[in-house]
Design a protein around this motif. Structure first.
Motif, PDB file in Angstrom:
ATOM      1  N   PRO A   1       0.848  -1.208   0.000  1.00  0.00           N
ATOM      2  CA  PRO A   1       0.000   0.000   0.000  1.00  0.00           C
ATOM      3  C   PRO A   1       0.876   1.249   0.000  1.00  0.00           C
ATOM      4  O   PRO A   1       1.981   1.252   0.562  1.00  0.00           O
ATOM      5  CB  PRO A   1      -0.793  -0.134   1.297  1.00  0.00           C
ATOM      6  CG  PRO A   1      -0.808  -1.607   1.577  1.00  0.00           C
ATOM      7  CD  PRO A   1       0.503  -2.127   1.091  1.00  0.00           C
ATOM      8  N   ALA A   2       0.391   2.310  -0.586  1.00  0.00           N
ATOM      9  CA  ALA A   2       1.204   3.505  -0.822  1.00  0.00           C
ATOM     10  C   ALA A   2       1.894   4.015   0.445  1.00  0.00           C
ATOM     11  O   ALA A   2       3.067   4.388   0.415  1.00  0.00           O
ATOM     12  CB  ALA A   2       0.340   4.598  -1.439  1.00  0.00           C
ATOM     13  N   ALA A   3       1.182   4.042   1.577  1.00  0.00           N
ATOM     14  CA  ALA A   3       1.748   4.607   2.798  1.00  0.00           C
ATOM     15  C   ALA A   3       2.856   3.745   3.387  1.00  0.00           C
ATOM     16  O   ALA A   3       3.616   4.201   4.242  1.00  0.00           O
ATOM     17  CB  ALA A   3       0.650   4.807   3.831  1.00  0.00           C
ATOM     18  N   PHE A   4       2.963   2.496   2.919  1.00  0.00           N
ATOM     19  CA  PHE A   4       3.931   1.574   3.510  1.00  0.00           C
ATOM     20  C   PHE A   4       4.870   0.971   2.464  1.00  0.00           C
ATOM     21  O   PHE A   4       5.462  -0.077   2.695  1.00  0.00           O
ATOM     22  CB  PHE A   4       3.194   0.471   4.277  1.00  0.00           C
ATOM     23  CG  PHE A   4       2.368   0.988   5.411  1.00  0.00           C
ATOM     24  CD1 PHE A   4       2.942   1.277   6.634  1.00  0.00           C
ATOM     25  CD2 PHE A   4       1.008   1.232   5.244  1.00  0.00           C
ATOM     26  CE1 PHE A   4       2.186   1.780   7.683  1.00  0.00           C
ATOM     27  CE2 PHE A   4       0.238   1.730   6.283  1.00  0.00           C
ATOM     28  CZ  PHE A   4       0.835   2.011   7.506  1.00  0.00           C
ATOM     29  N   ARG A   5       4.987   1.645   1.338  1.00  0.00           N
ATOM     30  CA  ARG A   5       5.929   1.150   0.332  1.00  0.00           C
ATOM     31  C   ARG A   5       7.371   1.340   0.785  1.00  0.00           C
ATOM     32  O   ARG A   5       8.235   0.508   0.513  1.00  0.00           O
ATOM     33  CB  ARG A   5       5.686   1.857  -1.008  1.00  0.00           C
ATOM     34  CG  ARG A   5       4.425   1.373  -1.698  1.00  0.00           C
ATOM     35  CD  ARG A   5       4.120   2.120  -2.977  1.00  0.00           C
ATOM     36  NE  ARG A   5       2.847   1.649  -3.521  1.00  0.00           N
ATOM     37  CZ  ARG A   5       2.118   2.323  -4.391  1.00  0.00           C
ATOM     38  NH1 ARG A   5       2.540   3.512  -4.825  1.00  0.00           N
ATOM     39  NH2 ARG A   5       0.982   1.822  -4.831  1.00  0.00           N
ATOM     40  N   VAL A   6       7.638   2.440   1.476  1.00  0.00           N
ATOM     41  CA  VAL A   6       8.964   2.657   2.050  1.00  0.00           C
ATOM     42  C   VAL A   6       8.904   2.326   3.538  1.00  0.00           C
ATOM     43  O   VAL A   6       8.052   2.856   4.257  1.00  0.00           O
ATOM     44  CB  VAL A   6       9.444   4.101   1.848  1.00  0.00           C
ATOM     45  CG1 VAL A   6      10.806   4.290   2.530  1.00  0.00           C
ATOM     46  CG2 VAL A   6       9.554   4.423   0.366  1.00  0.00           C
ATOM     47  N   GLU A   7       9.775   1.451   3.975  1.00  0.00           N
ATOM     48  CA  GLU A   7       9.822   1.054   5.381  1.00  0.00           C
ATOM     49  C   GLU A   7      11.276   0.898   5.815  1.00  0.00           C
ATOM     50  O   GLU A   7      12.170   0.696   4.994  1.00  0.00           O
ATOM     51  CB  GLU A   7       9.093  -0.274   5.594  1.00  0.00           C
ATOM     52  CG  GLU A   7       7.626  -0.253   5.263  1.00  0.00           C
ATOM     53  CD  GLU A   7       6.988  -1.626   5.417  1.00  0.00           C
ATOM     54  OE1 GLU A   7       6.221  -1.805   6.379  1.00  0.00           O
ATOM     55  OE2 GLU A   7       7.265  -2.502   4.578  1.00  0.00           O
ATOM     56  N   MET A   8      11.472   1.005   7.122  1.00  0.00           N
ATOM     57  CA  MET A   8      12.777   0.680   7.683  1.00  0.00           C
ATOM     58  C   MET A   8      12.839  -0.810   7.978  1.00  0.00           C
ATOM     59  O   MET A   8      11.856  -1.391   8.460  1.00  0.00           O
ATOM     60  CB  MET A   8      13.014   1.464   8.973  1.00  0.00           C
ATOM     61  CG  MET A   8      13.132   2.963   8.776  1.00  0.00           C
ATOM     62  SD  MET A   8      13.460   3.785  10.342  1.00  0.00           S
ATOM     63  CE  MET A   8      13.392   5.507   9.825  1.00  0.00           C
ATOM     64  N   GLY A   9      13.967  -1.427   7.675  1.00  0.00           N
ATOM     65  CA  GLY A   9      14.141  -2.827   8.006  1.00  0.00           C
ATOM     66  C   GLY A   9      14.200  -3.025   9.514  1.00  0.00           C
ATOM     67  O   GLY A   9      14.453  -2.093  10.283  1.00  0.00           O
TER      68      GLY A   9
END
Length: 584
Positions: free
Chosen positions: A558-566
């Motif tokens: 989903p757009a809001a969670f495409r970028v995440e920290m590992g």
């Protein structure tokens, strides 16, 4: 080793960027047996053999060691090529100087003794698909004609003659001479074929007449590319791996491979710790190597499929497990979390966690400059909070720091002081995806060859360029233009350690509630596309390593969670303490 690494990287870039049917290697040899005395090569030989002298050019051990380095490079190129494009063919323009092997003895031949090019073994062992011996001789000269026939007779008696295409030096001969050599090479159909080498001119005399004769008398219907059974009906597979010990590549180390039916094979790693093998029966295999310090063996399993390359990372030095020492948290830890992640917990903002929903461990760890030689730390999913100097100004942003965990996981170096480290084995935990996914992402250790751990491996500025770099499970970097479909481009260049930041990450960094360098540290790699199992599904994931954390971009999220920290905090804690309290 760096020269081999560079050569492989250049070829992989060609393979990834162009629609190639094959590669042909030329000059994959020494100019003569007098070469190879560069300091790095000589020192590696002395370390491998335990000798202390400068060997003579014709020293048998020195000759074989150099011969082996060329063979390992050829095998490495072949396996990396197949890993990217299994249908591609690798061929070699091979030395065939002077007379053929005396009395049929390959080890007395010119390529084996004069240029240290063991191409007959490459062919026999399956490290290349076919060979084009450069039998460039003048038909009008009886001595050279004898050289040509000597090589031809040896080739036609070779068990792999169907994978040899005779190289005719057509510029040396007129039409009649070239036709005579071509006929002798192809008269019985035993060979793969023949090829013509034109050095400035295709033939002496009337060139058109020569081509007319070739078409009229030899290849009237053209010369279609040969079909290789190894490509159309593969029955065996391959393995490509890297061997490390305490974070460093283990060169010239022997590995034992065991497979179906009790099969046992032995391979040796190159100067970068890369190893591999071909012709493996499909099924379950294992690779075993010894820790050179303790002689303790470590074994990793892998599976082989016909026509495919399996990737294996083997770290032989077991990590030292430090006992966990609980401690009371510093109040600044909770204040920092409230400032950053309280809004996420309360759903007042749509972004992923900076730390995580809950700490899973507060304790003390060795740090020379802290009171009593220990500092208070607190672990979260994404990172670790630290107070190294409790007497410092609490109002300062850097009163609480978060550790350089990514660097430590890649390098295997625990930081125990401002300038002190303890060397351990780098982490083999995948940097992203499900912990036990079917397609694991590359491990932290796999990034050692591309990471700026000591201010090295800087990239060129490429702002605006599409991000198409790739990395596989064994740490092999390449490029694949098909990733342009995600429209990810480099947004800016960070000059501190010399790496580009993609647009998808730059926008995320700019939206963080604290300065991004405080949170992340500087990027230590370029961004690389890889595959990982996410929520049970194999997905494309873009990963970039920063000093303190890892960023991932999953286009299918989903757009809001495409970028995440590992989950670097979890990965680090498991690596250092061999425990996972968050799972309880």
């Amino acid at each position: 080793p760096a020269a081999a690494d560079y050569t492989v990287s250049v070829l992989l870039r060609l393979i990834a960027r162009y629609d190639l049917d094959g590669l042909q290697l030329d000059y994959i040899r020494y100019p003569s047996a007098r070469f190879g005395y560069n300091p790095v090569s000589l020192q590696r030989f002395l370390q491998a053999t335990g000798r202390g002298d400068r060997p003579a050019a014709n020293d048998p051990q020195w000759m074989q060691w150099r011969r082996d380095q060329v063979t390992k490079l050829v095998k490495r190129i072949y396996l990396n090529m197949l890993a990217q494009k299994p249908a591609m063919e690798l061929s070699v323009a091979a030395i065939a100087w002077g007379e053929g092997p005396p009395n049929g003895d390959w080890k007395a031949s010119s390529p084996y003794t004069r240029t240290l090019q063991d191409w007959a073994t490459w062919l026999d062992d399956g490290y290349v698909d076919w060979v084009a011996p450069m039998m460039y001789s003048r038909e009008s000269d009886s001595t050279q004609r004898g050289w040509y026939d000597g090589w031809l007779n040896w080739i036609k008696a070779h068990p792999r003659r169907d994978a040899i295409a005779v190289g005719v030096g057509s510029w040396l001969n007129d039409s009649g001479g070239n036709m005579a050599q071509l006929r002798r090479a192809t008269d019985d159909g035993a060979l793969l074929g023949a090829s013509l080498y034109s050095y400035s001119i295709p033939a002496t005399g009337d060139r058109i007449a020569f081509f007319d004769r070739v078409r009229g008398e030899l290849w009237s219907d053209g010369a279609p590319a040969p079909t290789l059974p190894s490509k159309t009906a593969a029955s065996t597979g391959f393995v490509l791996g890297r061997l490390t010990g305490s974070g460093a590549a283990l060169s010239n180390a022997t590995l034992r491979l065991q497979g179906p039916g009790g099969t046992t094979r032995y391979v040796s790693s190159d100067g970068s710790g890369v190893w591999g093998d071909v012709g493996l029966a499909p099924g379950d295999w294992s690779a075993t190597a010894s820790d050179p310090r303790t002689n303790t063996e470590r074994t990793v399993p892998f599976s082989v499929a016909a026509g495919r390359v399996s990737h294996v990372t083997l770290e032989v030095a077991a990590a030292v497990v430090e006992p966990w020492t609980p401690a009371q948290p510093d109040r600044a830890f909770g204040e920092l979390w409230n400032r950053t992640d309280l809004a996420v917990a309360g759903r007042a903002t749509q972004r992923s966690w900076m730390w995580g929903p809950k700490s899973f461990g507060t304790g003390s760890e060795s740090y020379r400059e802290s009171p009593g030689g220990r500092r208070v730390v607190q672990y979260w999913d994404k990172s670790r909070m630290e107070v190294s100097n409790p007497a410092a100004n609490r109002s300062e942003l850097w009163f609480v720091t978060n550790g350089l965990l990514t660097k430590e996981l890649i390098s295997g170096k625990w930081q125990v002081g401002a300038r002190e480290f303890q060397q351990q084995a780098p982490s083999l935990t995948p940097v992203a995806g499900d912990p036990a996914g079917g397609t694991p992402a590359p491990s932290y250790a796999a990034f050692a060859a591309v990471a700026s751990l000591d201010g090295d491996r800087r990239a060129e500025p490429r702002a605006g360029a599409a991000v198409v770099n790739t990395i596989d499970g064994a740490g092999n970097a390449g490029a694949n233009d098909s990733f342009r479909r995600y429209n990810v481009v480099n947004a800016e260049y960070n000059a501190e350690l010399g790496h580009n930041i993609p647009n998808v990450f730059r926008g995320y960094l700019g939206a963080l509630p604290l300065p991004w360098v405080f949170v992340m540290g500087y990027p230590i790699t370029e961004a690389y596309w890889t595959q990982a199992t996410v929520a049970g599904q194999t997905r494309d994931v873009l990963v970039q390593m920063y000093e303190r954390r890892v960023l991932t971009y999953t286009p299918s999220n989903p757009a809001a969670f495409r970028v995440e920290m590992g989950n670097v905090g979890q990965h680090y804690y498991r690596w250092r303490y061999n425990a996972a309290p968050w799972e309880k």
